[in-house]
Design a protein around this motif. Sequence first.
Motif, short mmCIF file in Angstrom:
data_model
loop_
_atom_site.label_atom_id
_atom_site.label_comp_id
_atom_site.label_asym_id
_atom_site.label_seq_id
_atom_site.Cartn_x
_atom_site.Cartn_y
_atom_site.Cartn_z
N LYS A 129 0.08 20.09 9.00
CA LYS A 129 -0.17 18.95 9.37
C LYS A 129 0.74 17.67 8.47
N SER A 130 0.16 18.71 7.12
CA SER A 130 0.92 17.29 6.60
C SER A 130 2.72 17.25 6.28
N THR A 131 2.86 18.75 6.19
CA THR A 131 4.19 19.17 6.66
C THR A 131 5.06 18.68 8.29
N TYR A 132 4.01 18.56 9.06
CA TYR A 132 4.98 18.34 10.26
C TYR A 132 5.81 16.63 10.46
N LEU A 133 4.10 16.20 9.53
CA LEU A 133 4.44 14.98 9.24
C LEU A 133 5.79 14.16 8.82
N MET A 134 5.53 15.02 8.04
CA MET A 134 7.08 15.31 6.67
C MET A 134 8.12 15.06 6.98
N GLU A 135 8.43 15.72 8.06
CA GLU A 135 9.88 16.80 8.51
C GLU A 135 9.83 15.76 9.25
N SER A 136 8.98 14.90 10.40
CA SER A 136 9.37 13.83 11.85
C SER A 136 9.71 12.62 10.85
N LEU A 137 8.78 12.23 10.13
CA LEU A 137 9.68 11.20 9.89
C LEU A 137 10.72 11.70 9.00
N ASN A 138 10.67 12.34 7.98
CA ASN A 138 12.07 12.32 7.83
C ASN A 138 13.22 12.46 9.25
N ARG A 139 13.19 12.83 9.58
CA ARG A 139 14.30 13.35 10.80
C ARG A 139 14.32 11.77 11.83
N ALA A 140 13.41 10.15 11.24
CA ALA A 140 13.06 9.25 11.73
C ALA A 140 13.91 8.61 10.39
N SER A 141 14.55 8.95 9.07
CA SER A 141 14.91 8.82 8.35
C SER A 141 14.00 7.66 6.84
N ILE A 142 13.34 7.92 7.28
CA ILE A 142 11.79 7.82 6.76
C ILE A 142 11.62 9.05 5.02
N GLY A 143 11.57 8.25 3.95
CA GLY A 143 11.39 9.37 3.05
C GLY A 143 9.97 8.95 2.37
#
Length: 262
Positions: A129-143
């Motif tokens: 879940k954490s990895t999925y959230l991280m990748e999704s936010l990264n795609r929106a240019s959010i660190g």
Amino acid sequence: MQAKPLPAHPSLEHYKKQAKDLLNRVVSGEPDAIQRIQRVHPRLGSLAEPEIRDGSKLADCQLVIAREHGHESWPAFIREIQMAGRPETSAELVPANGVDLLAEFSVPREAAGLVLLLHTQAGGRLTHKSTYLMESLNRASIGVISVDLLTPEESLQDCETDELKHDLRLLGLRIAKIADWLNGRSEFGGLSLGYMGSDTGAAAAAYAAAEYPESVQALVFSAGRPDLAGPWLWKIKAPTLFLVGEKATLGRAFNHTAMRAL
């Protein structure tokens, strides 16, 4: 033929539309579209123009676009698009009021903001879940900085009592100290910071946002217990989003309690 380069932020939808457009042009018999098929398609390339026009499918045009970009197949091209611009993830120890906490960093080069993803379970930062959230936010240019709020030793100690994961002052102060540490790093200077927490991590984030409001610009409570921070909720100034599953009746009640306090 030299492979075409990808832009800094490639869009899969863009290339899907390109493939559909190429197919329409091939079917219409446009010479440049036919020539693209002839140059790179392994099966249709040797056929005559009428056969290319009649025999081309969308998958063929997707293959042409993939091969023009240096890939042998459309799935391989998709993988490159998905990986393009994805930041490298690094593990770091983050200082937080006298302890060092384990954290995963994944920050795009041109990040528009930062999210502190908060976990009260041991190894929560490494879950799917954490990895999925991280990748999704990264795609929106959010660190993203995904951090375990308890040390491994504390998590082991807390297995029987759950005392530390419910100590909102302890966890909230750690969150605030992490925020200060991030604001002091030059590579993150000027980026807005948000907190995202579930379970009691949501309550700890609420406490930190209430007691140290200058550090945070937004809050997200994801299936958490923000209601546990009831005495402090009225002090929160940051925009706040509550998320809960539609069938999670108890979770919705917790959220409604917290929202009334806000």
